[in-house]
Design an enzyme around this catalytic site. Structure first.
Site, PDB file in Angstrom:
ATOM      1  N   THR A  97       0.987  -1.026   0.152  1.00 16.97           N
ATOM      2  CA  THR A  97       0.118  -0.025  -0.099  1.00 16.97           C
ATOM      3  C   THR A  97       0.925   1.128  -0.038  1.00 16.97           C
ATOM      4  OG1 THR A  97      -1.957  -1.010   1.152  1.00 16.97           O
ATOM      5  CG2 THR A  97      -2.008   1.361   0.926  1.00 16.97           C
ATOM      6  N   TRP A 139       0.659 -10.000   3.654  1.00 17.38           N
ATOM      7  CA  TRP A 139       0.128  -9.317   2.309  1.00 17.38           C
ATOM      8  C   TRP A 139       0.744  -9.975   1.301  1.00 17.38           C
ATOM      9  CZ3 TRP A 139      -1.146  -7.191   6.754  1.00 17.38           C
ATOM     10  CH2 TRP A 139      -2.453  -6.295   6.952  1.00 17.38           C
ATOM     11  N   ASN A 185      -3.813 -11.414   2.894  1.00 18.40           N
ATOM     12  CA  ASN A 185      -4.708 -10.364   2.950  1.00 18.40           C
ATOM     13  C   ASN A 185      -5.679  -9.834   1.844  1.00 18.40           C
ATOM     14  OD1 ASN A 185      -5.447  -7.649   4.346  1.00 18.40           O
ATOM     15  ND2 ASN A 185      -4.534  -6.907   2.584  1.00 18.40           N
ATOM     16  N   GLU A 186      -6.833 -10.144   1.891  1.00 16.16           N
ATOM     17  CA  GLU A 186      -7.613  -9.649   0.735  1.00 16.16           C
ATOM     18  C   GLU A 186      -7.159 -10.213  -0.423  1.00 16.16           C
ATOM     19  OE1 GLU A 186      -7.243  -5.207   0.658  1.00 16.16           O
ATOM     20  OE2 GLU A 186      -8.509  -5.126   2.651  1.00 16.16           O
ATOM     21  N   GLU A 262     -10.305  -5.385   9.352  1.00 15.33           N
ATOM     22  CA  GLU A 262      -9.727  -3.984   9.186  1.00 15.33           C
ATOM     23  C   GLU A 262     -10.855  -3.235   8.478  1.00 15.33           C
ATOM     24  OE1 GLU A 262      -6.392  -4.240   6.114  1.00 15.33           O
ATOM     25  OE2 GLU A 262      -7.289  -2.474   5.180  1.00 15.33           O
ATOM     26  N   ARG A 384     -15.083   3.787   2.881  1.00 16.79           N
ATOM     27  CA  ARG A 384     -15.681   2.861   2.145  1.00 16.79           C
ATOM     28  C   ARG A 384     -16.426   1.951   3.070  1.00 16.79           C
ATOM     29  NH1 ARG A 384     -10.435   0.650   2.370  1.00 16.79           N
ATOM     30  NH2 ARG A 384      -9.520   1.730   0.731  1.00 16.79           N
TER      31      ARG A 384
END
EC number: 3.2.1.46
Length: 669
Positions: A97, A139, A185-186, A262, A384
């Site tokens: 990120t 991640w 992660n995600e 998160e 969001r």
């Protein structure tokens, strides 16, 4: 009797103002808090994420006492945010990120449990709060785990071994017990891998480490757990990201703990505080979530990187010592200072008739904490997901305490009011205690307020003297990397955006380059986003226009190796592939190039330089207005190259590919 009742009501009400003369009567509603028929779900805590990625990068460079003050505001119980949980990235050598975080295993035969800053941060958190829960989540992964494929599940035994190594290393080298471990992660999860991870944890005596899955959405993990009893048996917590305070039926039917693992990710002004206040309550009220974890802990990265200041507080100037305790810190305190993991929620609907919400928690020993929020729609939008419209109006709430709480006579009152008109918010102020009359009290609630009513008397709003005022990054800056036992593996203020740049001891060098900075990632990682094909670390002031960058460079890769120094670099983080600027490259084949982009497609000048690998050379890049020039070993190599845009940006250094290279005597003016 009516008059007497009215007098009692006024005596028992507590609010920001006196009764409103001549105003329309407040909407009035009653709410019952009772534990006689059992309690709701167990509360697991409020936490924040360091990483995902490199969000704490600049924090480690702060001088004392400022660094310890920042850590106290985050972790010290009954002081500031008093966080119950800390979630960290398990560094994977890839962009996640706002930068890359180094792995404990760059290569298959390599283990080092002192890289990066997450070990240090976990220890500092534990030092302040020995009960804080620690969570690890990858991640990205080093490239060797996928054996060349951008996928961590083809060899699940290798991935499990890698993650277990991190947990064991935390204990062996830092005496840290990791409480929870995540999957990826995600990104996609693999049921086979999750089961193998549980088996491997148990085999290594790590039965106490719980598994969270899948740190993405509620589905498909919830559905798969419903049809796969073995998977259901090994997943302890279903963690969803940015759930908008809602859950899904399948997740509830699993009977597992549900977390917003998160959330928030919102600019840390008062609207960010409103977002945080709303979701801290409503994640439980609407979604049965018993933990909420903010991304991110502290904005300790250059603000112009993606999601600048999307954190609970701001500490992005180690060179000046300036930091700011933002309003989300005090919103956090409304919950964290008056609850603990292991408390239980009361069974209540939790919606206020006039809009807003409340939760009530107990330790089961007679203590009660009620947190009320009345955040309006426009003042509590998170980044969001989109927030459906709703209304909040001033209201009078009357609470009846039943069951074991009937005998409560006094409640301590803590209050915040976010003031969007004057900008003069009142944060986490202790008001007069509230007298409870025969298990009953009333409260006049305005819009955009948070109240904590509690039997606990331990709340505290602490503060340090004002930190130094903000200052831009120094306009003259040097680093010769001459440090024998560095406290951290990375040089101060360099923010790696692809690749990892570490202090290096060049034992074979007899001269001036024993201590250098070395790029050490030599294989493309299993990425989380689109890392660049080049490596790059940025530094300095994003507003810089005219500058001179000088650096000694050492290409290690024969034939097609190459390195660069750069100025006016305009992008980083998840957008690093698109970075523009002025890049001065030299290559092992003896050529040089000047490009307007990191990808090297926009060629402004090229020619022969005579540089070779495995030898030290000095590069100088000078950018003034619309013109740039370059020197090699102190002699002009190219000049009068026209540069139109970008008009400003960071300085940077890096390599042509994932390759070893060294840098020394870095200097900017």
């Amino acid at each position: 009797a009516a008059l007497l009742w009215g007098a009692i009501l006024l005596a028992c009400s507590c609010g920001p103002g006196s009764p409103r003369v001549g105003a329309a009567p407040l909407l009035a509603a009653t709410y019952v808090l009772d534990d006689a028929n059992g309690l709701g779900r167990e509360f697991d805590g409020i936490g924040a994420v360091s990483g995902g990625g490199a969000t704490s990068r600049l924090l480690v460079n702060y001088q004392e006492p400022y660094r310890s003050e920042i850590l106290d505001y985050l972790f010290k119980p009954n002081f500031g945010a008093s966080l119950h949980m800390l979630k960290v990235e398990i560094g994977g050598d890839a962009q996640s990120t706002d930068g890359t975080e180094p792995s404990h295993m760059h290569y298959e035969n390599d283990e080092n449990y002192f890289r990066g800053y997450e070990w240090w941060l976990m220890k500092e958190a534990k030092k302040r709060n020995p009960k804080i829960k620690l969570i690890g989540l990858p991640w990205a992964f080093p490239g060797w785990i996928g054996k060349g494929e951008n996928w961590p599940y083809d060899y699940p035994d290798i991935t499990a071994y890698y993650i277990i190594s991190w947990i064991l290393g935390a204990k062996q080298y830092h005496d840290l017990d990791i409480d929870y471990i995540g999957i990826w992660n995600e990104r996609a999860f693999s049921s086979k891998y999750i089961k193998l991870l549980r088996y491997t944890l148990d085999k290594h005596g790590l039965e106490q480490v719980r598994i969270i899955a899948s740190d993405r959405l509620w589905e498909p993990i919830s559905f798969v757990m419903m049809i796969d009893s073995e998977l259901h048996g090994v997943v302890d917590v279903i963690g969803a990201h940015y759930p908008g305070t809602k859950t899904v039926q399948n997740a509830i039917l699993t009977g597992k703990k549900l977390w917003s693992s998160e959330d928030y990710s919102t600019f840390n002004n008062d609207v960010g505080a409103g977002c945080w206040a709303r979701i801290l309550n409503q994640n439980y009220v609407n979604g049965n979530m018993t933990a909420t974890i903010a991304w991110n802990l502290v904005a300790s990265y250059y603000e112009e990187l993606p999601f600048g200041r999307c954190a609970l507080m701001t500490a992005q100037e180690p060179w000046s010592g300036h930091y700011k305790v933002e309003s989300p810190i005090w919103i956090t305190a409304h919950t964290t200072q008056f609850t603990q993991p292991g408390w239980s929620y009361l069974q209540v609907d939790g919606h206020l008739e006039g809009g807003g919400s409340f939760v009530a928690l107990t330790d089961g020993l007679g203590n009660l904490t009620i947190i009320i929020e009345t955040m309006s729609h426009n003042h509590s939008k998170c980044i969001r997901p989109p927030l459906p419209n709703f209304n909040v109006i001033p209201q009078r709430a009357t609470f009846y305490l039943r069951g074991s709480f009937y005998m409560v006579q006094t409640l301590q009152v803590w209050h915040s009011r976010l003031d969007f008109e004057s900008g003069n918010s009142s944060l986490f102020q202790q008001l007069h205690p509230l007298q409870v009359w025969r298990g009953r009290f009333s409260l006049d609630l305005n819009v955009d307020e948070v109240y904590t009513l509690t039997t606990l008397k331990t709340g505290w709003k602490c503060g340090y003297p004002e930190p130094p005022p903000p200052q831009p990054f120094p306009s003259i800056y040097s680093d010769d990397f001459n440090i024998r036992n560095p406290p951290f593996s990375e040089a101060p203020n360099f923010a790696d955006q692809t690749g990892v740049f570490e202090y290096f001891v060049n034992a074979s060098d007899p001269g001036d380059h024993v201590f250098t900075l070395r790029q050490v990632v030599v294989q493309r990682p299993i990425t989380w986003v689109s890392d660049a094909d080049q490596t790059i670390s940025v530094i300095g002031n994003f507003k810089w226009v005219n500058l001179t960058v000088t650096c000694d460079i050492y290409i290690e890769k024969p034939r097609d190796g190459g390195v660069f120094i750069a100025g006016r670099v305009d992008n980083g983080g998840i957008y690093v592939r698109d970075s523009k600027g002025v890049f001065f490259w030299v290559f092992a084949d003896g050529t040089y190039r000047v490009t307007g982009d990191l990808a090297g497609k926009e060629i402004l000048m090229k020619g022969l330089a005579g540089v070779r690998d495995n030898a030290w050379h000095t590069l100088t890049l000078n950018i003034q207005g619309n013109s740039a020039s370059g020197l090699l070993n102190g002699y002009p190599l190219w000049e009068n190259v026209t540069v139109s845009k970008p008009g400003n940006g960071w300085a940077a250094l890096g390599t042509r590919s994932f390759e070893f290279a060294q840098f020394d005597n870095f200097h900017i003016e």
